[in-house]
Design an enzyme around this catalytic site. Structure first.
Site, PDB file in Angstrom:
ATOM      1  CG  HIS A  99       0.408   6.150  -0.819  1.00 17.56           C
ATOM      2  ND1 HIS A  99      -0.728   6.669  -1.381  1.00 17.56           N
ATOM      3  CD2 HIS A  99       0.023   5.627   0.383  1.00 17.56           C
ATOM      4  CE1 HIS A  99      -1.755   6.490  -0.572  1.00 17.56           C
ATOM      5  NE2 HIS A  99      -1.330   5.845   0.504  1.00 17.56           N
ATOM      6  CD  GLU A 149      -4.389   7.187   1.751  1.00 24.21           C
ATOM      7  OE1 GLU A 149      -4.189   5.981   1.558  1.00 24.21           O
ATOM      8  OE2 GLU A 149      -3.574   7.936   2.303  1.00 24.21           O
ATOM      9  CG  HIS A 185      -1.816   1.175   1.325  1.00 28.00           C
ATOM     10  ND1 HIS A 185      -3.141   1.142   0.961  1.00 28.00           N
ATOM     11  CD2 HIS A 185      -1.580   2.451   1.750  1.00 28.00           C
ATOM     12  CE1 HIS A 185      -3.685   2.334   1.152  1.00 28.00           C
ATOM     13  NE2 HIS A 185      -2.753   3.146   1.644  1.00 28.00           N
ATOM     14  CD  GLU A 186       1.682   3.324   3.762  1.00 25.25           C
ATOM     15  OE1 GLU A 186       1.797   4.417   3.162  1.00 25.25           O
ATOM     16  OE2 GLU A 186       0.711   3.058   4.492  1.00 25.25           O
TER      17      GLU A 186
END
Length: 746
Positions: free
Chosen positions: A497, A516, A493-494
């Site tokens: 980004h 997000e 997820h990170e």
């Protein structure tokens, strides 16, 4: 004072339509004993023609950009910004390090005036008198409103002096300037504004020389008469004038602001790590870095920066710089000096700092990566990429970057925690992300396990990721491969980004779903590829996660204010700013908003819905094309967020009978353990109250909701449990989380 709909919007005060900060040079000293950071920020300014108030479809870096938690950023190939001759490179680097140590900051007296704004709970200390929010220099009282005012976003800072940097006194640089930039060599004979403009306009091919010039210029004295520019600081801004100057074109182009942070400042978090050692890290949203240094936060405020940080010799300094750095000794003191920089314009909010007695574990790329299915970009000449952003060294155009599946990475954390889980997962996750999305936007990655009071599971910034200790429990000994799932998916997820949220961002800070929602959708795809799952396994895992997310979203919609559920709270005004360039962020200071997942989950379900119609592989191909076209730019959703969401989901049992599942408090996903604790509370299963207490103490990033469930049951034993857990962790809790919990429990 309780926050209300009239006071919980975050003001972005900077007048960026009038004047822009193009580069920051920070010279900071970390005082562990006093829990403050002192030093100076030199701002290099350029008058702006103004972008107006109408939102555009997409804007490139260097024109209009986004600040805050949703931001555009990027990087460069680490070998691109160097002089051609190797010897010159080495000498230049040594000179760069030596000159970073030269400046002393002497703080003068400060005057406190009347209060203009009341302190907002959770951002400014409630015990501080109202006069803490006001500060001004004596000379401010004699200035006129007709004079031009530079307005910077600022709070919780003690400003001692603002002075104009005397560029005409840099004659000692002439020989150096003549080598790297002949047209700027005669400093004394040129107008200071022309010199700064030439410096700002130097092309990316000279970025290394450009940073050296910024540094040398930042170290020259202030105005020859030693006077300070008139300044005024209220709760949310620092305002600066120069007598007789009535327009931004006449305003000084280089300012030095001397200041000191406060121990309770909203942008920095002083706490103790898991080894009980004092540390500090940037807290990020909702107020970003305005309590770390005066800056500009509205969308157009894109800038480069370089920083010198002095810290005690037993500390490591991690920052969001493009290259890892080695410290140098600060003379005979017990301090070390760390130097970081970026060569690509980024929002001031992307500046990330962490200082502590961190332990580093070096990673190695395992052979298993060779079996990963990846896209090989090495044979492509330009891959059809046409950059639409401003001039900076862009990795998307570099052939080496296109074939770099795993970028250099490091892992840090307290000694007492094992980081082997992170080391095991980073290479396959990075390689899988490259396979899905292509070129890594940034040349390196640091991962830091932050203290227990960190208020989320993770936070991504350029070149560095903060992870909660909660994600480590999934990889505890004896938990098996399935125990790695939370840690792996959170890392993915990170990492996602880097593409969505950083190198491509939302033009309006309120449209968090663009960052997000995309990262939540992509984390599943990247994590499945990292695990090399079969198609059937991918479908099963995807459906199960969708069910859990649907239930979470449904619960949140039932139990939260409707105003906080809207993904475009500014409605038709999304993307617009005032005539000066200032704006506000709707509900940003409402502590309830920080714990909502609606912008993650609604965006995720929209993307999942679209993928179900066009096919997942075609949808991934679309992501790649999207990144190629819009990297380095900002976007708006352009549509009303009214979603039809329909799915055929697996139905799970609502009631878990005793003995159906046996949960280890350290061996399962944190989401599953959270659900287990909810059931324990709901059914008053006293034998498992220890699991609830363990969760509230060790998983603070997700424990806020459990406090409410313990209190709403009106069970004296459960309420006592909530109060006991709060007493154990309240000193290390994130302030916004602590405020929300105290309202429920006390």
């Amino acid at each position: 004072m309780d926050l209300s709909p009239d006071t919980d919007d975050l003001p972005l005060r900077a007048n960026t339509n009038h004047i822009l900060v193009r580069h920051y040079v920070l010279n900071l000293t970390v005082h562990i004993d006093r829990k403050v950071i002192s030093g100076s920020a030199v701002l290099f300014l350029e008058p702006s023609s103004g972008e107006g108030t109408e939102a555009e479809d997409a804007v490139g870096i260097g024109a209009t950009e986004e600040a805050g938690t949703i931001q555009t950023a990027g990087s460069h190939d680490r070998f691109d910004c160097r002089l051609q001759d190797a010897a010159t490179v080495e000498d230049g680097a040594k000179g760069f390090e030596q000159t970073m140590t030269g400046m002393e900051v002497i703080f003068g007296a400060r005057e406190k005036d009347r209060a203009e704004f009341q302190a907002l709970s959770g951002v400014v200390s409630q015990t501080a008198p109202e006069t803490e929010n006001i500060q001004s220099s004596d000379s401010w009282k004699t200035t006129s409103d007709c004079e031009f005012t530079l307005i910077l976003d600022c709070c919780d800072l003690d400003v001692s002096k603002v002075e104009e940097v005397d560029v005409t006194s840099v004659s000692s640089m002439s020989s150096f300037l003549s080598e790297v930039s002949p047209e700027t060599s005669e400093v004394s004979s040129m107008n200071s504004k022309t010199f700064i403009q030439n410096l700002i306009s130097m092309p990316s091919s000279q970025c290394w020389q450009k940073h050296q010039l910024f540094l040398l210029t930042s170290q020259v004295p202030g105005a020859q008469d030693g006077s300070s520019l008139p300044f005024y600081r209220d709760q949310w801004s620092l305002q600066v004038r120069k007598k007789g100057v009535t327009s931004p074109q006449e305003f000084p182009r280089a300012l030095r602001i001397c200041y000191e942070t406060k121990p309770t400042g909203g942008s920095v978090r002083w706490t103790k790590d898991q080894d009980k050692r004092v540390c500090v890290y940037t807290a990020g949203s909702p107020i970003n870095n305005r309590a770390l240094f005066p800056c500009q936060e509205p969308p157009v405020a894109m800038s480069t920066w370089q920083a010198t940080v002095r810290a005690p010799c037993d500390c490591l300094v991690l920052m969001s710089g493009e290259e890892q750095t080695s410290p140098i000794k600060d003379g005979d003191t017990r301090f070390l000096i760390w130097n970081y920089y970026v060569t690509m314009p980024m929002p001031a909010s992307t500046f990330t700092l962490a200082v502590g007695d961190w332990h580093q574990v070096r990673a190695e790329i395992p052979p298993v990566l060779e079996s990963l299915s990846v896209t090989d970009y090495s044979g492509m000449v330009d891959d059809g990429i046409s950059c639409s952003h401003g001039d900076y060294p862009c990795r998307f155009t570099k052939r080496l970057a296109r074939s770099q599946r795993v970028i250099p990475h490091r892992v840090f954390g307290p000694v007492c925690l094992q980081q082997e889980t992170i080391l095991k997962l980073l290479p396959p996750c990075l390689a899988a992300a490259h396979a899905v999305l292509g070129v890594h936007p940034f040349p390196r990655l640091d991962v830091l396990i932050v203290p227990a009071g960190f208020s989320s599971l993770g936070m991504a910034s350029p070149h560095i990721i903060f992870l909660s200790q909660s994600v480590l429990y999934g990889g505890s000994p004896g938990s098996g491969e399935s125990g790695l799932s939370l840690c792996g998916s959170r890392i993915c997820h990170e990492i996602a980004h880097s593409w969505f949220g950083l190198v491509i961002g939302a033009k309006d800070w309120t449209e968090e779903w663009i960052s997000e929602g995309f990262a939540t959708y992509l984390e599943d795809i990247i994590w499945a590829k990292a695990q090399q799952l079969s198609s059937q396994e991918v479908d099963e895992e995807s459906d199960l996660k969708a069910l859990l997310r649907w239930r979470r979203l449904s619960d949140e919609l039932k139990n939260s204010e409707e105003a906080l559920q809207i993904l475009r709270p500014n409605m038709e005004n999304t993307g617009q700013v005032s005539e000066s360039g200032s704006s506000t962020v709707k509900h940003a200071l409402n502590p309830d908003k920080a714990f909502m997942q609606v912008h993650y989950l609604k965006g995720y379900f929209l993307l999942r819905f679209l993928a179900s119609h066009v096919g997942e592989q075609d949808f991934i191909n679309f992501f790649r094309l999207f990144v190629k076209k819009y990297h380095g730019q900002l976007i708006l959703s352009q549509v009303r967020l009214v979603y039809k969401m329909y799915f055929h989901l697996i139905k799970l049992m609502e009631n878990l009978s005793q003995g159906l599942f046996v949960f280890s408090s350290s061996g399962f996903w944190v989401q599953v353990r959270h659900r287990w604790c909810e059931l324990v509370v709901k059914h008053a299963y006293t034998k498992a109250y220890g699991d609830v207490e363990h969760f509230l103490v060790h998983d603070q990033a997700m424990g806020v909701y459990l406090y409410g469930e313990l209190m709403v049951q009106e069970d004296p034993e459960q309420q006592a449990l909530a109060r006991r857990c709060l007493s154990l962790v309240q000193e290390e809790m994130d302030r916004a989380a602590r405020r929300v919990v105290e309202e429920m429990v006390l």
